[in-house]
Design an enzyme around this catalytic site. Structure first.
Site, PDB file in Angstrom:
ATOM      1  N   ASP A   1      27.307 -11.173 -28.985  1.00  9.87           N
ATOM      2  CA  ASP A   1      27.234 -12.630 -28.550  1.00  9.87           C
ATOM      3  C   ASP A   1      25.877 -12.555 -27.407  1.00  9.87           C
ATOM      4  O   ASP A   1      26.061 -12.025 -26.428  1.00  9.87           O
ATOM      5  CB  ASP A   1      28.242 -13.409 -27.789  1.00  9.87           C
ATOM      6  CG  ASP A   1      28.112 -14.644 -27.841  1.00  9.87           C
ATOM      7  OD1 ASP A   1      26.991 -15.312 -27.468  1.00  9.87           O
ATOM      8  OD2 ASP A   1      29.255 -15.564 -27.921  1.00  9.87           O
TER       9      ASP A   1
ATOM     10  N   SER B   1      32.496 -22.051 -27.711  1.00 14.36           N
ATOM     11  CA  SER B   1      31.108 -22.277 -27.011  1.00 14.36           C
ATOM     12  C   SER B   1      31.469 -23.512 -26.097  1.00 14.36           C
ATOM     13  O   SER B   1      32.537 -23.559 -25.175  1.00 14.36           O
ATOM     14  CB  SER B   1      30.467 -22.654 -28.120  1.00 14.36           C
ATOM     15  OG  SER B   1      29.148 -22.835 -27.847  1.00 14.36           O
TER      16      SER B   1
ATOM     17  N   HIS C   1      26.980 -15.188 -31.387  1.00 14.86           N
ATOM     18  CA  HIS C   1      27.760 -16.438 -30.722  1.00 14.86           C
ATOM     19  C   HIS C   1      28.631 -17.135 -31.955  1.00 14.86           C
ATOM     20  O   HIS C   1      29.842 -17.052 -31.925  1.00 14.86           O
ATOM     21  CB  HIS C   1      27.126 -17.084 -30.187  1.00 14.86           C
ATOM     22  CG  HIS C   1      27.560 -18.464 -29.538  1.00 14.86           C
ATOM     23  ND1 HIS C   1      28.674 -18.147 -28.738  1.00 14.86           N
ATOM     24  CD2 HIS C   1      27.341 -19.743 -29.644  1.00 14.86           C
ATOM     25  CE1 HIS C   1      28.842 -19.436 -27.999  1.00 14.86           C
ATOM     26  NE2 HIS C   1      28.352 -20.277 -28.914  1.00 14.86           N
TER      27      HIS C   1
END
Lengths: 382, 382
Positions: free
Chosen positions: B317, B146, B346
């Site tokens: 995601d 991320s 995610h």
């Protein structure tokens, strides 16, 4: 009790009917229920040439403000020369049907945040009373997307005509919708409600109509708008483009085009909608479940839908993904499914004009040839 | 100037280094910059056995609070018997590196909302100064997901070692990330900022630390949490289940399990994070673009990454879709891509423990055999 407010006055030439008493799915009874509706075209002698349009989430009885004019009129999907087109506003909406903006005749005060919970099934049952009052014997076709699509499924389940063996609704076109609201969509609704609740002007729903929680509604709409589009549509439309100039090198954040889009659209929205009504509609959507009171098994209920169904889904729909449309198609026996849209999300069905015109017209000619041909013949006779 | 606040004190045994002067990518110069970091294991003689962990969005220097303990220690992906593991807090975060919660030495007041814009590249450049101060010659492997993955890509682009022909970072594992932030992710960040701005306690960022805009932060987190999961994960975890009892038939909306989940998680979050810091991190993410100042063509910049790269993406995601991971893999010459996750979104990479252990260990043995085998041999010698 007819409601009068600035939102209702935005809708031109709509009619309002008052239903003296109406019991909601929850058991609660409403009195003097307003129903705002509009019609186009003429009811035929058999009173069975009705096209029922179930409008989108924050739409009014005037579906022509949402759908393209290129889809309306002679030779188009919404052919007002053949069909008697009917569209009514949903309960809880700001545009004329009873809502938080309406006077509660039992108390003499505005409902405000005390307005009861409603469901798409409530809307269908209420709107049917209006159709009955107009003498409608049968609905030829019922079309709607998103929240409108939920109503379409409920319309399919209304049952037989009062005095006949045929279904009250003959054919349905549910678009980008679902048989029961998903946890995912409930989650988005919850965030949007919380955003409004936290606006300092919201005051637990007892806000000043002249000074409503517009900023909260603005942000809630912004949130909703993202779920109506798709990652790829945003990327190809906006990318990392910056509004005006890229002031990144100063100590002020850039204002990206995508932010500008969200602000512009949400700003338009708050001028035309009310916060309590918005909250009411989120709850209505959360409460959508066609299996409720019908045995609890969604697939079984879908299997009981006898009508021909044209199911339309959007490939990149974030909110009502194409998998939910396939679930409808797999269970509704007499159905076909078409996937629309290349990369845009939920709302793209309103833009697929040529495709929708062709698909809906083809579906009508296939399943409602009697009504279609009768009209064409009567034109030759004239 | 070391920052002291309740959030910093939540992180055990971290060290704080002060960098006297640091110029941000924006050109703005910060003075007396705190950098909070933690290390595990020992730096070897060659000072090249460094494993750099870039933590997630709202994480601290203590990555062990986010990643599973089953991934940390001898024989695991994060093997502290072989590697000198380093993790530092990002600028703008609440956990010890300079942020809105820090005193601005130029004014003697807290930065608050005046804290300057930063980028993942700023974090990498700042953290490199700390590695330099520790005598690190080379980073063997850099891993992060991320926002951490954005830093991983920036680490790959740091360039050669000071006194050698090899890259400063030898191998990278970017997870569920992107080369530049999409319009879609910018849109979500914008909504979350607006939610906080509209909290009556926010006061343009000059809020009372004892009475912060917690509700706004709560709702922003709720919004973010949805984007971290997926429609199908929510559906299989929560469906339409109702917390406690289904009070649908009363005139009170049901409290669905998915609402309960969002409330519970967001409530935990507001006890451990600050609103201005949160806003600062959203801007940091918006500003992520590896091509900025490097010619502007993301693909070309990715093509210039020489290191072996193990790219990990999540199938469902919503925020950093698998297509963005493929974009990395198509352009980074020496890369391989693996798709994780069956239906979760995610954040699922934190749960794929066995798979990640196997994949990362395999990647390490393949590309960093020298460091791995040297350690194993030295153990036999002992």
């Amino acid at each position: 009790m007819e409601q009068e407010n600035k939102f209702v006055s935005m809708i031109k030439d709509q009619r309002i009917t008052i239903i003296p008493e109406f019991q909601l799915q929850s058991g609660i009874v409403l009195h003097d229920v307003s129903v705002a509706y509009k019609t186009w075209g003429k009811l035929n002698q058999k009173k069975n040439n009705v096209m029922l349009i179930c409008n989108v989430y924050t739409g009014s009885a005037d579906f022509t403000e949402v759908w393209s004019p290129l889809m309306i009129g002679k030779g188009k999907a919404f052919d007002t020369t053949i069909f008697f087109v009917f569209c009514a506003n949903v309960i809880g909406s700001a545009y004329g049907t009873s809502s938080p903006l309406t006077m509660n005749p039992d108390t003499g005060k505005l409902y405000g945040p005390t307005f009861p919970l409603t469901t798409p099934r409530d809307d269908v049952r209420l709107h049917k009373l209006v159709l009955d009052s107009l003498g409608v014997k049968q609905v030829a076709i019922c079309i709607g997307g998103s929240l409108g699509g939920m109503q379409v499924l409920e319309w399919a389940l209304v049952g037989k005509q009062k005095d006949g063996d045929e279904e009250f609704v003959k054919a349905i076109v549910p678009i980008a919708t679902c048989a029961k609201l998903s946890a995912w969509a409930i989650a988005w609704n919850e965030v949007q409600r919380q955003i409004i609740y936290n606006d300092p002007l919201y005051c637990d729903g007892y806000y000043d109509p002249e000074n409503p929680p517009s900023r909260g509604l603005f942000i809630a709409r912004m949130n909703a708008l993202i779920t109506y589009r798709s990652r790829n549509a945003f990327e190809s439309n906006f990318g990392r483009d910056v509004k005006e100039h890229d002031n990144y090198d100063a100590n002020e954040p850039p204002f990206y085009q995508v932010q500008s889009y969200l602000h512009y659209q949400s700003d338009k929205f708050i001028k035309r909608f009310d916060a309590n009504c918005y909250i009411s509609l989120t709850h209505k959507m959360d409460n959508h479940d066609i299996s409720k009171g019908r045995g609890g098994d969604v697939n079984n209920v879908l299997k009981s839908i006898n009508q021909p169904a044209l199911i339309l889904g959007l490939k990149e729909d974030v909110l009502f993904p194409i998998s939910e449309q396939y679930k409808l198609a797999e269970n509704i026996p007499n159905s076909e499914i078409i996937t629309l849209g290349i990369e845009d999300g939920h709302c793209a069905f309103l833009n697929e004009i040529d495709t929708l015109n062709n698909l809906i017209l083809g579906f009508i000619k296939k399943h409602l040839g009697e009504i279609y041909d009768a009209k064409i013949e009567s034109e030759f006779d004239e």
